[in-house]
Design a protein around this motif. Structure first.
Motif, short mmCIF file in Angstrom:
data_model
loop_
_atom_site.label_atom_id
_atom_site.label_comp_id
_atom_site.label_asym_id
_atom_site.label_seq_id
_atom_site.Cartn_x
_atom_site.Cartn_y
_atom_site.Cartn_z
N GLN A 75 0.83 -1.20 0.00
CA GLN A 75 0.00 0.00 0.00
C GLN A 75 0.87 1.26 0.00
N GLU A 76 1.97 1.20 0.74
CA GLU A 76 2.87 2.35 0.76
C GLU A 76 3.48 2.59 -0.61
N ALA A 77 3.81 1.48 -1.31
CA ALA A 77 4.37 1.62 -2.65
C ALA A 77 3.34 2.22 -3.61
N ALA A 78 2.09 1.80 -3.45
CA ALA A 78 1.02 2.35 -4.30
C ALA A 78 0.85 3.85 -4.06
N GLN A 79 0.98 4.26 -2.80
CA GLN A 79 0.86 5.69 -2.49
C GLN A 79 2.04 6.48 -3.08
N VAL A 80 3.22 5.89 -3.04
CA VAL A 80 4.40 6.53 -3.63
C VAL A 80 4.21 6.73 -5.13
N LEU A 81 3.53 5.76 -5.76
CA LEU A 81 3.28 5.86 -7.20
C LEU A 81 2.17 6.85 -7.52
N GLY A 82 1.55 7.41 -6.49
CA GLY A 82 0.52 8.42 -6.70
C GLY A 82 -0.88 7.86 -6.88
N LEU A 83 -1.09 6.58 -6.54
CA LEU A 83 -2.42 5.98 -6.67
C LEU A 83 -3.30 6.44 -5.52
N SER A 84 -4.55 6.69 -5.82
CA SER A 84 -5.51 7.06 -4.78
C SER A 84 -5.78 5.84 -3.89
N ARG A 85 -6.43 6.08 -2.73
CA ARG A 85 -6.76 4.98 -1.82
C ARG A 85 -7.63 3.94 -2.52
N TRP A 86 -8.59 4.41 -3.32
CA TRP A 86 -9.49 3.49 -4.04
C TRP A 86 -8.71 2.65 -5.05
N LYS A 87 -7.83 3.29 -5.84
CA LYS A 87 -7.05 2.55 -6.83
C LYS A 87 -6.05 1.61 -6.15
N SER A 88 -5.51 2.02 -5.03
CA SER A 88 -4.59 1.15 -4.29
C SER A 88 -5.29 -0.13 -3.88
N MET A 89 -6.53 0.02 -3.39
CA MET A 89 -7.29 -1.15 -2.94
C MET A 89 -7.67 -2.04 -4.11
N THR A 90 -8.22 -1.45 -5.17
CA THR A 90 -8.76 -2.26 -6.28
C THR A 90 -7.68 -2.84 -7.18
N LEU A 91 -6.56 -2.14 -7.35
CA LEU A 91 -5.54 -2.58 -8.29
C LEU A 91 -4.37 -3.31 -7.63
N VAL A 92 -4.15 -3.05 -6.34
CA VAL A 92 -2.97 -3.63 -5.68
C VAL A 92 -3.35 -4.57 -4.54
N ILE A 93 -4.14 -4.07 -3.58
CA ILE A 93 -4.38 -4.84 -2.35
C ILE A 93 -5.37 -5.98 -2.57
N ILE A 94 -6.54 -5.68 -3.16
CA ILE A 94 -7.60 -6.69 -3.30
C ILE A 94 -7.17 -7.88 -4.16
N PRO A 95 -6.51 -7.68 -5.32
CA PRO A 95 -6.06 -8.85 -6.09
C PRO A 95 -5.14 -9.77 -5.29
N GLN A 96 -4.22 -9.18 -4.51
CA GLN A 96 -3.33 -10.01 -3.69
C GLN A 96 -4.10 -10.69 -2.57
N MET A 97 -5.07 -9.99 -2.00
CA MET A 97 -5.88 -10.57 -0.94
C MET A 97 -6.63 -11.79 -1.45
N PHE A 98 -7.22 -11.70 -2.63
CA PHE A 98 -7.96 -12.84 -3.18
C PHE A 98 -7.05 -14.02 -3.47
N ARG A 99 -5.85 -13.74 -3.93
CA ARG A 99 -4.89 -14.83 -4.17
C ARG A 99 -4.55 -15.56 -2.88
N VAL A 100 -4.33 -14.80 -1.81
CA VAL A 100 -4.01 -15.41 -0.52
C VAL A 100 -5.21 -16.18 0.04
N ALA A 101 -6.41 -15.62 -0.15
CA ALA A 101 -7.61 -16.20 0.45
C ALA A 101 -8.17 -17.38 -0.34
N LEU A 102 -7.74 -17.56 -1.57
CA LEU A 102 -8.36 -18.57 -2.44
C LEU A 102 -8.35 -19.98 -1.86
N PRO A 103 -7.23 -20.48 -1.30
CA PRO A 103 -7.29 -21.84 -0.73
C PRO A 103 -8.33 -21.98 0.38
#
Length: 219
Positions: free
Chosen positions: A122-150
Motif C-alpha cells: 500500500q505504501e508503494a502504491a501511495q508513492v506511485l501516486g495511486l488514490s486509496r481506491w485505486k490502491s485497494m482495487t488494483l494492488v491490495i484486493i487482487p493479492q488478498m484474493f490470491r491469498v484467500a483462495l485456498p
C-alpha cells in the motif's frame, strides 16, 4: 447390488441433487461479495458500522447453521406484528440462511487475506501516486484474493456438504430422497449412492479450485 434398483432410486436422487447444486450456486454467488463487503465494513473508520459488522460476524459464526435455518424458516413468522410479512418459501428461506451464514465465514477469510498483504504494498502504491481506491482495487484486493483462495476453496467444499441441512427444514434435496428410499425399501444402498453423488460434486469443485490455484500460480 441390483443395477436396475440403483438406476430407479438414482433418478429422484439426481433431481434432489439439482436442488443441492442450485442452493450451492446461489449461496456462493451471493455470500462471497457480501462477505467481502462485511470485511470492508469491519475495517471501516465509521465505528458504528464496524461494530455492527463485527457483531453480525460474531453471531453468525457463533451459532449453528441449523439453528439459523430453523429460526428463519419457523421463527421469523412467529414474531409479533411483522411475522406474517416474513413468511417465505422454504427453499428461499434456506438460501437466505446459507448466504447470511457463509458471508460471515468468508468475511473472516478475506480479513485474514488482507492482513497477509504486506503493508509495503500500500505504501508503494501511495508513492506511485495511486488514490486509496485505486490502491485497494488494483494492488491490495487482487493479492488478498490470491491469498484467500485456498481457504475459500475449503469453505466452498464445506458448503456443498452443509446443503444436507435442507433435510431438516423439509426441502426435498438429495439426502431427503435417499432417506425416503431407505425407509421405503429397508436398504442402505441409497445412502451409499448419496455419498457417491456428494463425493462427485466435491471432486468437481476441488478440481475447479485447484485449476484456479494453478492459474494464479499457487503451485
Amino acid at each position: 447390488m441390483d443395477l436396475d434398483y440403483l438406476i430407479r432410486i438414482g433418478k429422484p436422487m439426481l433431481e434432489g441433487a439439482q436442488t443441492t447444486i442450485l442452493l450451492f450456486l446461489i449461496a456462493i454467488v451471493l455470500s462471497i461479495p457480501l462477505g467481502f463487503l462485511c470485511t470492508l465494513a469491519v475495517k471501516s473508520r465509521v465505528k458504528p458500522l464496524s461494530w455492527l459488522a463485527g457483531a453480525y460476524i460474531y453471531v453468525m459464526r457463533g451459532t449453528p447453521l441449523l439453528l439459523q435455518l430453523l429460526f428463519i424458516c419457523f421463527g421469523l413468522p412467529m414474531l409479533p406484528v411483522v411475522g406474517e410479512y416474513l413468511v417465505m418459501d422454504r427453499f428461499a428461506a434456506a438460501c437466505l440462511g446459507f448466504v447470511l451464514n457463509y458471508a460471515a465465514y468468508f468475511a473472516e477469510i478475506f480479513r485474514g487475506g488482507l492482513l497477509a498483504v504486506d503493508r509495503g504494498q500500500q505504501e508503494a502504491a501511495q508513492v506511485l501516486g495511486l488514490s486509496r481506491w485505486k490502491s485497494m482495487t488494483l494492488v491490495i484486493i487482487p493479492q488478498m484474493f490470491r491469498v484467500a483462495l485456498p481457504a475459500v476453496a475449503n469453505e466452498s467444499v464445506t458448503l456443498v456438504k452443509d446443503t444436507a441441512l435442507l433435510y431438516a427444514v423439509a426441502v426435498p434435496e438429495l439426502l431427503h430422497f435417499a432417506q425416503t428410499a431407505v425407509n421405503r425399501d429397508s436398504s442402505i444402498a441409497p445412502l451409499f449412492l448419496a455419498g457417491v453423488i456428494y463425493l462427485l460434486m466435491t471432486a468437481v469443485l476441488t478440481l475447479l479450485f485447484k485449476w484456479l490455484e494453478r492459474r494464479f500460480k499457487f503451485e
